[in-house]
Write an enzyme that holds these catalytic residues in place. Structure first.
Site, PDB file in Angstrom:
ATOM      1  N   HIS A 159       0.850  -1.194   0.000  1.00 25.11           N
ATOM      2  CA  HIS A 159       0.000   0.000   0.000  1.00 25.11           C
ATOM      3  C   HIS A 159       0.886   1.245   0.000  1.00 25.11           C
ATOM      4  CE1 HIS A 159      -2.914   3.039   1.071  1.00 25.11           C
ATOM      5  NE2 HIS A 159      -2.249   3.300   2.187  1.00 25.11           N
ATOM      6  N   ASP A 166       8.032  21.162 -26.550  1.00 34.06           N
ATOM      7  CA  ASP A 166       8.237  19.860 -25.926  1.00 34.06           C
ATOM      8  C   ASP A 166       9.318  20.037 -24.885  1.00 34.06           C
ATOM      9  OD1 ASP A 166       8.281  17.098 -25.328  1.00 34.06           O
ATOM     10  OD2 ASP A 166       7.644  16.658 -27.361  1.00 34.06           O
ATOM     11  N   TRP A 211       7.577  -0.280   3.927  1.00 30.97           N
ATOM     12  CA  TRP A 211       8.042   0.498   2.764  1.00 30.97           C
ATOM     13  C   TRP A 211       9.423   1.068   2.986  1.00 30.97           C
ATOM     14  CZ3 TRP A 211       9.252   5.578   1.314  1.00 30.97           C
ATOM     15  CH2 TRP A 211       9.092   6.562   2.284  1.00 30.97           C
ATOM     16  N   SER A 217      14.030   5.870 -13.367  1.00 30.53           N
ATOM     17  CA  SER A 217      12.994   6.615 -14.079  1.00 30.53           C
ATOM     18  C   SER A 217      12.866   8.029 -13.527  1.00 30.53           C
ATOM     19  CB  SER A 217      11.662   5.873 -13.945  1.00 30.53           C
ATOM     20  OG  SER A 217      10.594   6.737 -14.190  1.00 30.53           O
ATOM     21  N   SER A 218      12.801   8.146 -12.207  1.00 31.34           N
ATOM     22  CA  SER A 218      12.591   9.457 -11.606  1.00 31.34           C
ATOM     23  C   SER A 218      13.762  10.387 -11.894  1.00 31.34           C
ATOM     24  CB  SER A 218      12.423   9.326 -10.091  1.00 31.34           C
ATOM     25  OG  SER A 218      11.328   8.521  -9.803  1.00 31.34           O
ATOM     26  N   HIS A 271      13.351  11.715   3.571  1.00 31.20           N
ATOM     27  CA  HIS A 271      12.724  12.969   3.932  1.00 31.20           C
ATOM     28  C   HIS A 271      12.534  13.903   2.754  1.00 31.20           C
ATOM     29  CE1 HIS A 271      10.478  15.294   6.582  1.00 31.20           C
ATOM     30  NE2 HIS A 271      11.003  16.337   5.989  1.00 31.20           N
ATOM     31  N   GLU A 283      12.005  12.980  -0.053  1.00 30.47           N
ATOM     32  CA  GLU A 283      10.897  12.338  -0.760  1.00 30.47           C
ATOM     33  C   GLU A 283       9.550  12.905  -0.306  1.00 30.47           C
ATOM     34  OE1 GLU A 283      10.663  10.223  -3.189  1.00 30.47           O
ATOM     35  OE2 GLU A 283       8.569   9.657  -3.038  1.00 30.47           O
ATOM     36  N   TYR A 327       8.950  15.873   0.532  1.00 32.80           N
ATOM     37  CA  TYR A 327       8.744  17.140  -0.181  1.00 32.80           C
ATOM     38  C   TYR A 327       8.583  16.918  -1.677  1.00 32.80           C
ATOM     39  CZ  TYR A 327       9.706  18.883   4.367  1.00 32.80           C
ATOM     40  OH  TYR A 327       9.620  19.096   5.704  1.00 32.80           O
ATOM     41  N   SER A 380      -1.172  26.559  -5.854  1.00 29.60           N
ATOM     42  CA  SER A 380      -0.790  27.947  -6.099  1.00 29.60           C
ATOM     43  C   SER A 380      -1.241  28.440  -7.472  1.00 29.60           C
ATOM     44  CB  SER A 380       0.732  28.110  -5.978  1.00 29.60           C
ATOM     45  OG  SER A 380       1.151  27.702  -4.705  1.00 29.60           O
ATOM     46  N   HIS A 417      14.882  13.022  12.013  1.00 29.88           N
ATOM     47  CA  HIS A 417      13.693  13.071  12.856  1.00 29.88           C
ATOM     48  C   HIS A 417      12.808  11.843  12.635  1.00 29.88           C
ATOM     49  CE1 HIS A 417      11.454  15.649   9.642  1.00 29.88           C
ATOM     50  NE2 HIS A 417      11.206  14.394   9.461  1.00 29.88           N
ATOM     51  N   HIS A 418      13.126  11.059  11.618  1.00 30.47           N
ATOM     52  CA  HIS A 418      12.451   9.766  11.482  1.00 30.47           C
ATOM     53  C   HIS A 418      13.090   8.733  12.401  1.00 30.47           C
ATOM     54  CE1 HIS A 418      10.183  10.914   7.839  1.00 30.47           C
ATOM     55  NE2 HIS A 418      11.202  11.720   7.670  1.00 30.47           N
ATOM     56  N   THR A 455       7.028  26.376   5.497  1.00 31.96           N
ATOM     57  CA  THR A 455       5.774  25.702   5.167  1.00 31.96           C
ATOM     58  C   THR A 455       4.595  26.564   5.596  1.00 31.96           C
ATOM     59  OG1 THR A 455       6.983  23.694   5.711  1.00 31.96           O
ATOM     60  CG2 THR A 455       4.651  23.456   5.263  1.00 31.96           C
ATOM     61  N   LYS A 461       3.827  29.440   3.303  1.00 29.54           N
ATOM     62  CA  LYS A 461       3.005  29.135   2.123  1.00 29.54           C
ATOM     63  C   LYS A 461       1.529  29.231   2.472  1.00 29.54           C
ATOM     64  CE  LYS A 461       6.061  26.830  -0.786  1.00 29.54           C
ATOM     65  NZ  LYS A 461       6.108  26.343  -2.106  1.00 29.54           N
ATOM     66  N   ARG A 520       1.585   1.199  14.884  1.00 25.60           N
ATOM     67  CA  ARG A 520       1.214   0.949  13.491  1.00 25.60           C
ATOM     68  C   ARG A 520       1.712  -0.432  13.076  1.00 25.60           C
ATOM     69  NH1 ARG A 520       5.783   4.582  10.334  1.00 25.60           N
ATOM     70  NH2 ARG A 520       4.714   3.962   8.455  1.00 25.60           N
TER      71      ARG A 520
END
Lengths: 652, 280, 419
Positions: free
Chosen positions: A92, A121, A157, A191-192, A275, A277, A279, A290, A324-325, A350, A353, A472
């Site tokens: 998931h 293009d 994950w 790919s990314s 981390h 990721e 963002y 925006s 912080h993870h 943040t 924004k 979890r």
């Protein structure tokens, strides 16, 4: 006239004599049908491919989520086995992050960004197609486990070592589920990174005349930041995965405890990627919002430079908060304190924004159409996710929250309430642009409210579950823990959310087939992507490459119609004298090369190394063919009504 | 009106918003990404050197710093040749470009040969991927770098072949290109086999002419294969026709050059961190 | 007024504000992080309340403005004729002011955060001499607790499984170790979690204010049966704790041989029917008073079937249970599984999952894989076979140990006699 046919740069003819090309270098020219999709280099078609597949995987991931919620609806449930439950939450998360939200963002990047910068293009059209096919290869490898005896990956994950080592994750000989996970993520990383490199070059180098960086639409800015985050963060996870792959396939001991490996190293490498990721998932969403808020408030974005700058600061700080993870891994007081403070600091840009979005609404004329509803929902939900994020930043409080349902609530608020809401808003907002049809206002809003309510019913109780001590990733819980009501409500909410998503998609599909046809610019929008001559946009995007005079370029165009028309007429003539509109040629090589990677990746994951070598050779041949095929291209010529002349121009 | 007034034909004219060619910008962005790859690998190596496992070998007894210094020097020199190749291509000198590219390839291959020899030697000394954490980090890091050099060499070879593309588009040159590539690959592998045999003979009998002869004797087939494939290469190294390769292609050579220099710089860091720091 | 006092008052106010949730049971329960029973958890909760208050205030302000703006500036039908709103691009002073305010709000959170980081990290200096030290080992999927201060002659430190008994009112420093993958030690009412990392020596400290029975659970995903890897902490008053330690140090209790036959088929035979997979492991009476149950468990069961227990001891040896389980003073020597020397005095079985009742133990012994899938007793561990063993091809498992219903009943009786 003779001179005008020469390129100013190369001094060569624009259309040299046709080359003798062997059959394997013959460029496909189909504009419709399956071949046109397989060989496409058109950023719009590639965007649609990304969109379709990411939405498919979004539904797959959503289905997995529903199974999880069924299992947790009541205590001590036997709906899923522990093993299947572990596979379910692993897939998931992996599916939603890598196969749904990221590619859906990529769909928007592909479709919109070139339009927003007035380009025909991206810088490397074939590479763009390649990025998509490689994405698909990675997606297949990740999911292929469902159809094997080994089952899908089941390590979570973030695959914390040493749970991913052979000793702990290979339940029987031939259990390759973890290898598939490792290989799938590596290929998705390729790919990314490739896609992002392309976007970076495109945004920096292919802007329309007059489109300075500080006139770029905010979505394009966020695309740029996201692309930079991707190219700088993905290497960390790729190397971690390579090291893990070496452990699993060749007996090294990077993360093997018995060989002196340090599992904490995996966590550092993973979260240095992980981390940013976060963002990578949220910045595109912020970009879309925006764009939507100013359009429906009928005034420009409040504090454009600060919104852009805060995006840059978020991206930069995003590389400095990964630990912080890991507050509960025993980092020591100094490191914990430093990462705690850095994490608090990232709340500032943040928050900025959010202030600016509210500033945009302030004093405007707010039209609460469907996309605007989703965008407003985004602000609310993202704000709540942000606040629970601030709670995590306080490391001592996080010691109780880490790996509990409080965290689950937090990241679903930022990822669904944030990313997904904005992406759903974007689909509604850009549907008229992409398909030339308008989604019914009633059904759109209905889906919004059902999704909004279902989402909150599902995830708000999880805050309490977490604070009440529910960890979890647990397949079962006992009935005496005080978690029964919260879980049941969450499961009911999940089905409401599911119904909302169902309505949303039915409406979209219906509209695609039978929706009301509309003319261009139905929202009275502000940025350049809406300046295309028709909806859906023609293959060449713009009849004339636009010239940009102001930040909200299309708004300026609408308020200075006469001046712009004159300018365009002049430029159209110039372009025709330069040989017409130049378009890139289609190619088979991107998909062929990606097939090589798919084959090689599958063989490698199954430890069948001859096959892996064959796959590598196929990839290599694909690249060589690609290189010697050349970029290629042809010219379009328009008649005076703006239609493409039947003669498709000369290819070269 | 802005400074950029006037249409831009991006794909064709190579004129870009910033004036930097797309390929160059792409390469810079890629190298930024590649930096992070090596950063992650080097960090892993350093972390495990700072937390050595009990099975760590005595590194100083394994390393042969003379050989590695030599190959480092060779790689540095190849960068010089690469720079000359870029310069020549920018001036449109096809013949000089070819020579410099060949030189770069040759030096790159010497570096790779040294690495192959080094790996081979270390394995004989008992240092393998599995033998210790040092083996794992060392081979993975230097191996990844070696793969980068190898990719660079293949790229150089392909570019070299590309310089023979006839200007007359109706003239087919595919068979020629394939032959050249195959000959290159075969010659490289054969040469490495010969060199390995020679070095091993040298290690046994002392480094003298006799050892050379012995080594060649031991790898006679490879030597013949090498001779034949080299002859083919030499035979195909001339073009009497006008070629479609000039200043316009300088950007391709330049991009390749950026990559090559980057790989060199990374090696300087690896050489310092992995080898030199051990001698502190 | 010091910062700590302010935050304490804020915390109290928050607790009052959250009262409705408490009373309806949403924030109460055996693992509630709100019902703190020790200084470490309390300090963490105080920080949480500070973050909660700050974010609540900011939320009310920002959300209020957002809601106001949305409603106030919503376009109405009659607006269609109105001119466009002014196309302004923002106001730098507003921006800077808001940034400054955000930073101020974060400083309010940062100060107590930093204080608590140092406080919760290790036992405070002045109490260190008084601290009691234990070592917790995480294993797939159970916990082993080692008491380095309590050495038993000839066999090393006292060990216990899944139930950590500690002295109340005294700081306890828990060294965290793992034998396999990453686990996490979490007793929400006493302290936040700290992970057990391989090749890394972590620790945490906690203190129970009063004697009590506390629920804990592994909080880091650790494989197939992570969800059912649970444990308990039992805090005892100092004299009770000393008595418990003294008793635990004794070798296993041996029942005195009795003349009669075990009640296997005769009158008094109560069939033990296993509940279904994942069925609840607790009775309502247990939930109501776990500490009372724990105290009762320290005494010999009434109606003990001595003959059956003796037979159980023989079965324990025959079925090779002894290769993995130690029963000090009896036959077992193994270290792969939990030490069972005083098994009968524990309130739980299968890593805190099931109440230690006859039917639950029978269920665990006969169908371990239904209780805790993938467990090492069933699958084998460290190259040793369990109930199952690997077939030569290595991709399947075949049955190795079979325990019949009668044998299981005997084992239950034996294990429950180990007080």
């Amino acid at each position: 006239m003779e001179a005008a046919l020469k390129s100013a740069y190369t001094e060569k003819d624009h259309a040299p004599q046709p080359a003798v090309r062997p059959w394997f270098f013959t460029r496909p020219t189909a504009k419709t049908g399956i071949v046109s999709w397989l060989t496409t280099v058109d950023h719009k078609k590639i965007g649609l491919l990304y969109g379709m597949f990411s939405l498919f995987f979004f539904l797959v991931g959503g289905f997995e989520a529903l199974l999880i919620r069924v299992q947790l609806a009541v205590p001590n449930n036997t709906f899923l086995t522990h093993q299947l439950y572990n596979e379910m939450f692993t897939m998931h998360a992996t599916t939603m992050i890598f196969l749904a939200v990221m590619p859906l963002s990529a769909a928007f990047f592909n479709y919109l960004m070139p339009l927003q910068i007035g380009a025909r293009d991206v810088a490397f059209p074939r590479l763009n197609g390649f990025a998509f096919w490689v994405f698909l290869a990675g997606a297949i490898i990740l999911n292929v486990g469902w159809f094997t005896k080994a089952g899908a990956p089941d390590v979570g994950w973030f695959g914390y070592a040493p749970l991913t080592s052979n000793q702990f994750s290979t339940h029987f000989k031939g259990d390759v589920s973890t290898d598939l996970w490792v290989m799938g993520l590596q290929i998705l990383g390729v790919s990314s990174v490739i896609g992002s490199l392309n976007f970076i070059v495109t945004i920096i180098n292919m802007r329309a005349p007059g489109l300075t960086m500080m006139r770029l639409p905010v979505f394009t800015w966020m695309t740029l930041f996201t692309a930079f985050l991707i190219i700088l963060s993905f290497p960390a996870i790729t190397i971690a995965l390579v090291e893990l792959m070496m452990d699993r396939s060749f007996g090294t001991g990077f993360f093997e405890v018995s060989k002196g490996g340090l599992p904490i190293l995996w966590q550092h490498l993973f979260w240095i990627f992980g981390h940013p990721e976060v963002y990578i998932l949220i910045l595109p969403a912020m970009g879309i919002v925006s764009e939507i808020l100013p359009t429906f408030s009928r005034k420009p974005l409040f504090g454009y430079p600060i919104v852009v700058f805060s995006g840059a600061v978020i991206g930069f700080l995003g590389f400095g908060v990964w630990s912080h993870h890991m507050f509960t891994t025993g980092l020591g007081t100094m490191a914990t304190a430093a990462f705690s403070l850095a994490t608090m600091a990232i709340a500032v840009p943040t928050g900025v924004k959010i202030f600016n979005w509210i500033g945009t609404l302030w004093g405007g004329q707010i039209h609460t159409r469907t996309p605007m509803m989703f965008a407003l929902g985004f602000i609310w939900m993202f704000m709540m996710g942000g606040f629970s994020g601030v709670m995590h930043s306080a490391a001592p409080a996080d010691a109780q929250q880490q790996d509990s349902y409080f965290v689950v609530a937090h990241f679903h608020y930022v990822l669904i309430g944030g990313s997904i809401f904005a992406l759903l808003a974007g689909i509604h907002f850009y549907f008229p642009l992409v398909f030339g049809r308008m989604v019914s206002e009633f059904w759109g809003k209905l889906s919004f409210w059902v999704i909004f309510i279902g989402f909150n019913v599902t995830f708000f109780p999880m805050h309490f579950l977490g604070l009440n001590g529910m960890p979890r990733r647990t397949a079962v819980y006992d009935g005496n823990m005080g978690w029964n009501e919260g879980n049941l409500i969450a499961s009911i909410g999940a089905f409401i959310l599911g119904i909302g998503i169902f309505i949303y998609f039915v409406v979209i599909v219906y509209t695609y087939a039978k929706g009301k046809k509309i003319k261009r610019d139905p929202w009275d929008a502000r940025t350049l992507e809406w300046a295309v001559p028709s909806v859906p946009p023609p293959e060449h995007n713009f009849h004339v490459t636009p010239t940009v005079h102001a930040r909200d370029a299309f708004w300026y165009e609408k308020t200075h119609a006469k001046e712009i028309a004159e300018e365009n007429a002049l430029h159209a003539k110039e372009e025709e004298s330069h040989g017409g509109i130049h378009m890139p040629s289609q190619s088979w090589f991107p998909i062929l090369t990606a097939c090589g990677m798919l084959f090689g990746g599958l063989c490698f994951a199954h430890h069948f190394f001859p096959g892996a070598i064959v796959g590598g050779v196929l990839t290599f041949l694909g690249v060589i063919g690609w290189a010697f095929e050349g970029p290629g291209g042809y010219h379009l010529h328009l008649d005076k009504d703006g239609n493409v002349k039947p003669d498709h121009g000369d290819s070269h | 009106m802005s400074a950029h007034a006037g249409t831009i034909d991006h794909h064709h004219d190579h004129t870009t918003t910033t004036g930097i060619p797309n390929k160059k910008l792409f390469m810079w962005a890629f190298l930024a990404s590649d930096c992070m790859f090596f950063a992650a690998l080097i960090s892993t190596h350093v972390i495990y050197r700072l937390h050595p496992t009990p099975d760590s070998p005595d590194v100083l007894k394994i390393f042969s710093i003379e050989l590695t210094s030599f190959s480092t020097f060779i790689l540095l020199m190849s960068s010089l040749l690469m720079a000359l190749a870029v310069g020549a291509s920018q001036k449109g000198k096809v013949e000089a470009t070819r020579k410099m590219i060949l030189g770069t390839i040759f030096f790159g291959l010497i570096f790779l040969g040294c690495q192959v020899y080094e790996f081979n030697h270390f394995v004989h000394l008992g240092l393998t991927l599995k033998s210790s954490m040092f083996g794992a980090t060392f081979y993975t890091l230097t191996g990844t770098h070696g793969v980068h050099v190898a990719i660079g060499v293949v790229w150089l070879v392909l570019t070299y072949i590309r310089t023979f593309k006839p200007a007359d588009a109706s003239k087919s040159w595919i068979a020629r290109a394939v032959t050249q590539f195959v000959a290159f690959s075969v010659a490289t592998v054969a040469f490495m086999v010969v060199m390995l045999a020679v070095t091993h003979a040298g290690a046994e009998h002392g480094y003298n002419l006799g050892a050379l002869v012995k080594g060649v004797e031991h790898s006679l087939v490879a030597t013949i294969v090498f001779g034949v494939s080299s002859a083919i290469l030499v035979a195909l190294s001339r073009s009497s026709w006008a070629v479609d390769f000039g200043e316009a292609n300088a950007i391709d050579v330049e991009g390749m050059g950026l990559y090559w220099h980057f790989v060199d710089i990374v090696w300087i860091i690896i050489f310092t961190v992995v080898y030199l720091l051990e001698y502190l | 007024m010091s910062f700590a006092t302010i935050s304490r008052r804020l915390a109290t106010a928050t607790a009052v504000a959250l009262l409705p949730l408490f009373t309806s049971g949403w924030l109460t329960g055996p693992q509630s992080t709100f019902e703190t029973k020790g200084p470490v958890a309390r300090s963490q909760l105080d920080v949480f309340y500070v973050t909660l208050w700050v974010t609540m205030i900011v939320f009310v302000l920002v959300a209020g403005v957002l809601a106001y703006a949305t409603l106030k500036y919503k376009a109405r039908k009659e607006d269609a004729e109105k001119p466009m709103p002014p196309q302004g691009h923002g106001n730098p002073f507003v921006e800077l002011g808001l940034i400054a305010l955000s930073i101020a709000a974060l400083v309010v959170i940062a100060v107590p955060t930093l204080r608590a980081i140092w406080y919760t990290y290790d036992v405070p200096e002045e109490q260190r001499a008084n601290a009691y030290e234990v070592t917790a080992h995480g294993l797939q999927w159970w916990f082993k607790f080692e008491y380095p201060a309590e050495q038993i002659d000839g066999t090393g430190a006292l060990v216990n499984a899944n139930e950590l008994v500690i002295p109340a009112g005294r700081p306890v420093r828990v060294n965290l170790r793992t034998a396999d993958v990453i686990h996490s030690f979490w007793v929400p009412k006493l302290a936040g979690k700290v992970d057990m990392m391989p090749n890394r020596g972590n620790h945490l400290w906690l203190q129970a204010d009063e004697p009590g029975y506390f629920w804990g659970q592994c909080a880091e995903f650790c494989g197939e049966s992570h969800a059912v890897m649970r444990f308990r902490v039992i805090a005892l008053a100092e004299p009770d704790f000393a008595a418990w330690v003294a008793k635990q140090k004794q070798p296993a209790r041996t029942v005195v041989a009795a003349p009669e036959q075990p009640k296997l088929v005769a009158a008094g035979y109560i069939p033990l029917v296993n509940p279904k997979r994942n069925a609840p492991g607790y009775t309502a009476e247990f939930d109501a008073d776990p500490m009372g149950h724990w105290i009762a468990k320290q005494e010999v069961d009434a109606g003990e079937d001595v003959a059956l227990a003796l037979r159980g001891r023989a079965v324990f040896k025959e079925k090779a249970c002894i290769t993995c389980h130690a029963v000090r003073g009896h036959d077992g020597l193994g270290v792969n599984g939990p030490d069972l020397t005083h098994f009968g005095s524990r309130t739980t079985v299968a890593a805190g999952l099931l109440e230690n009742s006859k039917v639950n133990l029978h269920r665990w012994i006969t169908e371990p894989n239904n209780v805790k899938p993938g467990n090492k007793m069933y699958m084998g561990v460290n190259g040793m076979a369990g109930y199952m063993t690997a077939d030569p091809k290595g991709d399947m498992t075949v049955a190795h140990i079979k325990v019949s219903d009668d044998e299981a009943r005997a084992l239950v009786e034996y294990l429950h006699s180990l007080k």
